[in-house]
Each structure stands twice: as C-alpha cells, then as structure tokens.
Scaffold this active site. Structure first.
Site: not given
Length: 173
Positions: A106, A129, A137-138, A164
C-alpha cells in the site's frame, strides 16, 4: 440513460457478475458481495440495474476472465468504463500496471501516485475498485508481506495470488 448489460461467470472463486456499458466493463462483483451493495453501486453511478443480455463488451470480459483462471491470460485488454473520483481513477490506473505474479505494498502504491503518506487513502481506493481481477487490487499486500484488506475476502486474495504464482494447481471448487 446508459444501457447496462451483465453476465454471470462461474470461476474457481465462485460465480462472479460482470457488467458493462457499450464503452467498457464497469463492474465485477465477487460472490461474497451482498446484492444490496450491488444495487446501491449501480443506482449511484447509473440509476439503473444491468440487464442480463449478451453484449460484446461483457462477452469479451467474460472470455478474458475465463482465460485468466485457465492460466492462459496474464493481462486484460477489455475496455473499461470506470466510475470514481480523480484520485481513485489515478490509483486504479497505477494498480493496472502491477505485473501478473508481482505484488506491491500500500505504501509503495501511495508513493507511485504522489501521496507517500497515503497508504490509508490507497486502501480506501482499492476497496472501491469496481473491477477487481481486471484491475488487480489483489496484488497489493501489507508492507510486511501479509495479506490484508480485500473486498472478496482474504481467502480469495490468497487464491488469486497463488493462481498467478502457479504455486499450486488451481481447480474449480
């Protein structure tokens, strides 16, 4: 009045709603999102609810989301029709630049948008979002590498990051 279209898609994290206009995708809703919250959001920005009818923009987004979960897509190119404040739009634009499989904090994201002490404001923008997964945003985690704050729930955030990073097989529930 802007026409809104939507479609549900089954994913390994549950059924998500994808909504869009002729200009682009405007909303992706997690399975855990309460219907009342969805209604309030659509009413605030469009004064209407989406209709469940085929539309090229929504169909394109659904295809890309399915490819993402099949590990066949690492970035999204579907057009977006984002609604938010100037600051939120700036944060979401920067967020979209975080590469597949990477994370940032952040605080780092706050520095990138010119608010070096604005980690809290970044958290609020991420919480607003409207198109999670597409605008990832993850991929934002705590400065200490912990998973914190995610509208879809921390277990979903963890699953998306695992997908991912290909640490484990990612199969439908």
């Amino acid at each position: 009045m802007t026409e809104l279209y939507s479609r549900n898609v089954d994913t390994p994290i549950g059924r998500i709603l994808v909504a869009g206009t002729s200009a682009g995708v405007c909303r992706v809703c997690f399975p855990s999102e309460q219907p009342e919250h969805r209604y309030l959001w659509f009413n605030r920005y469009f004064s209407t609810l989406p209709i469940d009818e085929p539309h090229p923009v929504v169909d394109h987004a659904v295809s890309e989301i399915e490819e993402y979960f099949a590990r066949q897509r690492q970035f999204f190119d579907v057009p977006l029709d984002l609604r938010g404040s100037e600051f939120q739009l700036r944060v979401w634009s920067e967020l979209a630049q975080i590469p597949f499989g990477a994370t940032t904090s952040y605080g780092e994201l706050a520095r990138r948008v010119g608010k070096p002490r604005g980690a809290w404001a970044i958290g609020n923008a991420l919480g607003s979002n409207p198109v999670p997964i597409i605008v990832p945003c993850h991929r934002v985690i705590g400065h200490d590498q912990r998973l914190v704050g995610f509208g879809g729930g921390l277990s979903v955030k963890e699953k998306l990051l695992e997908l991912e990073q290909a640490r484990i097989p990612f199969l439908f529930q």
